[in-house]
Design an enzyme around this catalytic site. Structure first.
Site, mmCIF file in Angstrom:
data_model
loop_
_atom_site.group_PDB
_atom_site.id
_atom_site.type_symbol
_atom_site.label_atom_id
_atom_site.label_comp_id
_atom_site.label_asym_id
_atom_site.label_seq_id
_atom_site.Cartn_x
_atom_site.Cartn_y
_atom_site.Cartn_z
ATOM 1 N N VAL A 1 0.896 -1.164 0.000
ATOM 2 C CA VAL A 1 0.000 0.000 0.000
ATOM 3 C C VAL A 1 0.934 1.213 0.000
ATOM 4 C CG1 VAL A 1 -1.733 1.323 1.273
ATOM 5 C CG2 VAL A 1 -1.838 -1.177 1.231
ATOM 6 N N PRO A 2 1.110 1.820 -1.163
ATOM 7 C CA PRO A 2 2.269 2.683 -1.410
ATOM 8 C C PRO A 2 2.193 4.052 -0.737
ATOM 9 C CG PRO A 2 0.846 2.650 -3.329
ATOM 10 C CD PRO A 2 0.223 1.740 -2.329
ATOM 11 N N CYS A 3 2.402 4.074 0.556
ATOM 12 C CA CYS A 3 2.393 5.348 1.266
ATOM 13 C C CYS A 3 3.640 6.165 0.909
ATOM 14 C CB CYS A 3 2.313 5.126 2.765
ATOM 15 S SG CYS A 3 3.463 3.925 3.413
ATOM 16 N N HIS A 4 4.626 5.520 0.297
ATOM 17 C CA HIS A 4 5.842 6.264 -0.052
ATOM 18 C C HIS A 4 5.613 7.173 -1.249
ATOM 19 C CE1 HIS A 4 5.885 2.480 -2.370
ATOM 20 N NE2 HIS A 4 6.422 3.212 -3.332
#
Length: 166
Positions: free
Chosen positions: A127-130
């Site tokens: 879950v690409p919080c970056h």
DNA sequence: AGTTCGGACCGTT
DNA sequence: AACGGTCCGAACT
């Protein structure tokens, strides 16, 4: 609660599963890998874990994962789940600001709350919080450590702190 | 161009 | 009541 290990060149990630899918993914701990796996995982979990392992290794190698296990985000509040889903909609190589996400979940002005929700993301990397930067293309924060954020963005050919250009 | 400061904003504990 | 992975504008260097 039985985390399964994911050995990589960068250390051992840990993955937790519920009956609905992957519920939590942890970055390698600097300390020791306890490695006390108890109980054989069900065949469903084993299959999910193969997918998770493949996905994590792909991301670390700079590629986009071809498939993901089912993600169980049910533990979060409604607001958090909305944010996490919004994160999943950011294409690889693209970025959004905390304020962008806030608007996209119908809560403009909740930028700081979005930051909190990102920090509470149980499945970083997948879950690409970056892919969420601060306004103006600045890096912003990252619970897993800013080194990771920089590295993941570099893999996706995104260069933070760049204000010019569309 | 860049930096700092102050206040406003909102969900969580 | 206090804290964040924020944002914006103003006033500086």
């Amino acid at each position: 609660m039985d985390p399964l290990p994911i050995p990589t060149p960068d250390g051992v990630f840990l993955a937790w599963y519920s009956d609905r899918g992957l519920s939590r993914l942890e970055f390698p701990r600097s300390g020791r890998p306890p490695n006390r796996s108890w109980g054989k995982p069900s065949s469903a979990v084993a299959a999910w874990h193969r997918l998770t392992t493949r996905a994590v290794k792909a991301v670390l190698a700079g590629r986009e994962p071809t498939s993901l296990p089912p993600l169980d985000l049910a533990a979060g509040s409604p607001f958090q789940q909305a944010v996490w889903r919004a994160l999943c909609r950011i294409a690889p190589g693209a970025t959004q600001s905390y304020g962008d996400i806030a608007r996209s979940v119908g809560a403009p002005g909740a930028a700081r709350a979005v930051g909190q929700a990102c920090g509470a993301n149980p499945i970083p990397l997948l879950v690409p919080c970056h892919r969420v930067l601060a306004a103006g293309g600045k890096l912003g924060g990252f619970s897993g450590g800013l080194d990771w954020k920089r590295r993941l963005l570099a893999h996706e050919a995104v260069w933070p702190t760049r204000e010019t250009e569309p």
